[in-house]
Write a protein that holds these residues in place. Structure first.
Motif, PDB file in Angstrom:
ATOM      1  N   LEU A 244     -22.551  24.540  -1.977  1.00  0.00           N
ATOM      2  CA  LEU A 244     -21.757  25.172  -0.920  1.00  0.00           C
ATOM      3  C   LEU A 244     -20.337  25.522  -1.367  1.00  0.00           C
ATOM      4  N   LEU A 245     -19.974  25.095  -2.548  1.00  0.00           N
ATOM      5  CA  LEU A 245     -18.626  25.414  -3.027  1.00  0.00           C
ATOM      6  C   LEU A 245     -18.543  26.874  -3.443  1.00  0.00           C
TER       7      LEU A 245
ATOM      8  N   LEU B 161     -12.154  16.097  -4.091  1.00  0.00           N
ATOM      9  CA  LEU B 161     -11.264  17.076  -3.456  1.00  0.00           C
ATOM     10  C   LEU B 161     -11.013  18.193  -4.453  1.00  0.00           C
ATOM     11  N   ARG B 162     -11.085  19.414  -3.978  1.00  0.00           N
ATOM     12  CA  ARG B 162     -10.768  20.538  -4.869  1.00  0.00           C
ATOM     13  C   ARG B 162     -10.202  21.672  -4.024  1.00  0.00           C
ATOM     14  N   SER B 163      -9.241  22.384  -4.566  1.00  0.00           N
ATOM     15  CA  SER B 163      -8.656  23.473  -3.784  1.00  0.00           C
ATOM     16  C   SER B 163      -8.516  24.721  -4.629  1.00  0.00           C
TER      17      SER B 163
ATOM     18  N   GLY C 282      -7.658  24.988   6.876  1.00  0.00           N
ATOM     19  CA  GLY C 282      -7.043  24.663   5.595  1.00  0.00           C
ATOM     20  C   GLY C 282      -7.878  23.715   4.750  1.00  0.00           C
ATOM     21  N   ARG C 283      -8.776  22.939   5.395  1.00  0.00           N
ATOM     22  CA  ARG C 283      -9.595  21.972   4.653  1.00  0.00           C
ATOM     23  C   ARG C 283     -10.978  21.929   5.272  1.00  0.00           C
ATOM     24  N   ILE C 284     -11.987  22.045   4.423  1.00  0.00           N
ATOM     25  CA  ILE C 284     -13.380  21.972   4.859  1.00  0.00           C
ATOM     26  C   ILE C 284     -13.979  20.714   4.235  1.00  0.00           C
ATOM     27  N   LEU C 285     -14.572  19.873   5.076  1.00  0.00           N
ATOM     28  CA  LEU C 285     -15.132  18.658   4.492  1.00  0.00           C
ATOM     29  C   LEU C 285     -16.568  18.454   4.936  1.00  0.00           C
ATOM     30  N   ALA C 286     -17.305  17.755   4.096  1.00  0.00           N
ATOM     31  CA  ALA C 286     -18.716  17.515   4.374  1.00  0.00           C
ATOM     32  C   ALA C 286     -18.957  16.027   4.525  1.00  0.00           C
ATOM     33  N   ASN C 287     -19.734  15.681   5.560  1.00  0.00           N
ATOM     34  CA  ASN C 287     -20.271  14.328   5.726  1.00  0.00           C
ATOM     35  C   ASN C 287     -19.205  13.246   5.720  1.00  0.00           C
TER      36      ASN C 287
ATOM     37  N   TYR D 178     -11.435  21.770  -0.301  1.00  0.00           N
ATOM     38  CA  TYR D 178     -12.845  21.463  -0.042  1.00  0.00           C
ATOM     39  C   TYR D 178     -13.053  19.992  -0.367  1.00  0.00           C
ATOM     40  N   GLN D 179     -13.513  19.226   0.624  1.00  0.00           N
ATOM     41  CA  GLN D 179     -13.639  17.781   0.456  1.00  0.00           C
ATOM     42  C   GLN D 179     -15.107  17.381   0.501  1.00  0.00           C
ATOM     43  N   ALA D 180     -15.590  16.838  -0.592  1.00  0.00           N
ATOM     44  CA  ALA D 180     -16.944  16.264  -0.673  1.00  0.00           C
ATOM     45  C   ALA D 180     -18.035  17.295  -0.382  1.00  0.00           C
TER      46      ALA D 180
END
Lengths: 518, 518
Positions: free
Chosen positions: B499-500, B139-141, A444-449, B492-494
């Motif tokens: 990659l977005l 943060l973006r969805s 549900g959530r993809i995060l970087a670093n 999508y976080q940071a």
């Protein structure tokens, strides 16, 4: 603290009694808590149903004021709530202070969402009497509350995912009365927060059935709540077994209802090669910090780490093992959770191919969990999917992948997850891009670093994901989108303005945003 | 017509054969249709899964073009499709011509919805690095497709709720590959429409797995389709028994999936006293027209009428009985449906307190249904809830209520419905207002001074409602909102811009509408 159940405006005693337990000692805490009798549970549901029509048609501003009143009432009791929650959960004061602020912030976020009005989903299609071959009637739709909602308090967030947590806040915002089943590990915390909500119901002059809270240590009460015909949806955060049991009860009702269960996730973290080479030591320390934070008792704990084998990974593991070996054992939320963690780690350690890289400082006690760092070859993991089952607590399993194909195979083999994390620098972007499709399918959530723990309560947050992370990947249990779980659309065709709800009347008395299609 | 299954780009034969049946005669129609072998079904699902990542990330414009290409390909085959559908369904040419236009209109509506972009649900929350006590990450969805979808063709709309019907159109719009299980009552119609879709897949250069169609007369194929692990959601329109069987299969999977089943509704119609006095005769004629239209084989057939007893109601019933007695028996969709209707009416007529007011012209044949008008006292209905079960066909049961309290009690006792209809003039508004709360709780669409048959395909339409009208009242199977059934949010976080997904990149290359929260 009288330990009574909150059934609408009444406080109800039961003949059976249970106690809160001090997490750090296993000893009973002051306060005799009544197990809610079945007839009181039924009455709570009846009151919720009786109050539903009036409550769902309060104005958005009235509900916003109600949510803000709850927040203020919780803040007025903050000291007592935090003191009791520390005893019942074993969590430290700083964490609970932050969690209380998160809880009131959540309520105020939904108050803001209500005022903005997008949630109401107003769509207007005026009549087209001249249209050929057939005229179009006036059509307009809005979102209305689904009905009374059952909310189950979670063990690991005694405030933010509990009596006045995200499920309750989003259900009340949507216009649904709520019957909370408090978590038996923190009956006192729950009662203090429940009293704050009950006070706000009275202050705001709402129907008493808008909020009730039932208590009890065994499953029968929760089963009866989900089975009650007045209940139209369920919010739950907890174990996979618990969530699936409620899903089965809900599906077997004469009228099946949705269960929003947030259950099980090991939250894969990918350490890409260039990032590992650039900053392996810093990553190792931050990783151990994330996995052991508050004894790792988070749904978003980084329980699985994937990296390509080689000297950079070996160095990372050396640093991580050194850091983890110094982590003191921490009191866990309940004795049952500590025992399940200890057994889960023992089972994991005994699996073929699993290496124990480091263990945190052990206390020898029965209520603590010592951190654990394990490793396994990807091939062994692929041969034994049980290695990817969640072990709730301060542990993580590092998967040594021979190549990116094997990394991809491990990810493809995973069940649904709440989060996936990429540690990357620019040289890793091609690898990351190749992983994005599978991550998007799985989480549900993809995060970087960053680290998956620490979930922002915001507009775009998704704390959800495919099964078994949740029972319903089409939504989230954290953030503004959570309100949509408790709404359904209703269309009004050719109704005279006098009979339309205010949300749809020509004069737009609620001043809601509208999509109009001519 | 080779009668083969459409498995991606291939046409696949099976060893077992079945035939289309001419509705009017019960005789087999030309064309040997292969029962899809289990391995071909599995391959259809495998291809759908393989094509999923590429298809879901086609641009909205590409998918809009695809839907328009399907519509054009159907129109190119219109003559053959309608000719075959007339034989297989017994429905007349005019009705099927209209239904074909509705089907292509539906596809084009979703093309328009895609171009507008609101469906993508883009929310952007830029990083707040200076925020206290903690910075906010970027943060973006957005909403992404849930995965391959199984669609079951309906018996009563061989085009608009079938191979290229609303479920298929909304799933393809969302970015989901579709595997259709054709309805066994119209294999030839289904094959002609399926070929149009397959041609559009090739014309648009899409992955072949975006569309497959399987055929067969028994339940095993549908069960296997819903159980296949590649399938992530199900669309179904049909009987309560059929829908509940699929719900059970979906819930018992290792990974449970949502079933959107539109099942059972008797669509209460309230004739308010002043309206009845003003225009009882006109209402009676329109009522008989609506209930007997195309042998009453609509989900929205007005199967239950509520009115206060008295001379106005008696007059209405006299007029309705006269009109209904002249309605000729009509060929029903299948012999099975005709038999079920005849048995259902016989059972209903035998229930205590049920009066037979009129029967349409009987044919004596086994494939026709004669219209039936029945009446019962509200007290008898309240004592026998089986009287409110749907009898699919040209019948309606009029409930004589002693007073408005009894009318309200009947409505409160009903299960969930697709629609409720109010026939009212201004003097009836207070009564109507008192009924609105229960109607809003029970149904998906409330209409005034019309008839529930004839569902507009539009932005605000809700063809849904609480169980058992559907399995999931939070959505609709007709109209633009249906796309949301097949989407889920991902946050999508940071993530670096590179990659977005395009939907979320800083430059907004897809030009989607965005909600930004600073």
């Amino acid at each position: 603290m009288d330990g009574l159940s909150l059934i609408g405006a009444r406080r109800v005693a039961g003949s059976a009694i249970f106690h809160g337990i001090e997490a750090a000692t296993g000893a009973p805490l002051p306060g005799d808590f009544s197990v809610t009798p079945p007839e009181a549970l039924a009455q709570a549901c009846e009151l919720a149903s009786e109050g539903f029509d009036a409550y769902r048609e309060t104005t958005p501003e009235q509900r916003a004021t109600f949510l803000e009143t709850i927040a203020t009432a919780i803040e007025a009791r903050a000291e007592a709530i935090i003191a009791r929650a520390m005893l019942e959960s074993g969590l430290p004061q700083g964490r609970l202070t932050g969690e209380l602020a998160r809880t009131t912030g959540q309520l105020r976020l939904f108050a803001k969402v209500l005022s903005e009005g997008v949630w109401a989903g107003v769509i207007i299609e005026p009549a087209l009497p001249e249209r050929q071959p057939l005229p179009r009637p006036d059509l307009r739709s809005r979102q209305i509350a689904v009905g009374p909602v059952a909310v189950f308090g979670a063990s690991n967030f005694p405030l933010a995912f509990s009596v006045a947590g995200g499920d309750t806040a989003s259900a009340l915002a949507a216009g649904c009365p709520v019957v909370v089943k408090a978590h038996p590990a923190h009956p006192g915390t729950s009662l203090l927060v429940g009293e704050a909500i009950a006070e706000a119901v009275a202050t705001c002059g709402l129907p008493e059935g808008v909020f009730s809270m039932v208590q009890g240590p065994d499953h029968a009460l929760g089963t009866a709540l989900v089975a009650n015909p007045h209940i139209k949806a369920v919010g739950f955060t907890g174990s996979r077994g618990g969530g699936m049991a409620l899903m089965a009860v809900a599906a077997a009702r004469p009228e099946p209802i949705p269960v929003y269960a947030e259950m099980s996730s090991i939250n894969p973290v990918i350490l890409a090669p260039a990032a590992l080479a650039d900053k392996g030591e810093a990553l190792a320390k931050a990783f151990v910090g994330s996995l052991s934070l508050f004894a790792g008792q988070f749904c978003t704990n980084p329980g699985l780490v994937l990296a390509l084998e080689g000297p950079e990974l070996d160095q990372f593991l050396t640093h991580a093992a050194q850091a983890l070996a110094q982590v003191p054992a921490q009191v866990m939320l309940t004795g049952g959770i500590a025992k399940a963690y200890q057994q889960g780690i023992a089972t994991l350690q005994s699996q073929s191919g699993v290496e124990v890289l480091a263990t945190g400082v052990e206390s020898g006690g029965t209520v603590e969990g010592a951190a654990s760092l394990l490793a396994v070859a990807a091939s062994a993991l692929l041969a034994n999917p049980a290695l990817t089952h969640e072990v709730f607590g301060p542990s993580s399993l590092v998967v040594r992948c021979r190549d990116t194909a094997e990394m991809l195979a491990v990810l493809e083999g995973l069940e649904g997850q709440l989060t996936a994390t990429l540690h990357i620098v620019e040289a890793d972007y091609p690898l990351a891009a190749s992983l994005m499709p599978v991550l998007e399918r799985k989480v549900g959530r993809i995060l970087a670093n960053g680290w998956p723990t620490g979930v922002e309560v915001s507009r775009s947050m998704v704390h959800g994901g495919p099964f078994p992370a949740t029972s319903d990947p089409r939504t989230t249990s954290v953030g503004a989108m959570a309100i949509h779980r408790f709404l359904r659309p209703v269309c009004y065709q050719a109704l005279p303005d006098a009979l339309l709800p205010a949300a749809l009347q020509a004069g737009n008395p609620l001043n809601l945003p509208r999509h109009q299609f001519d």
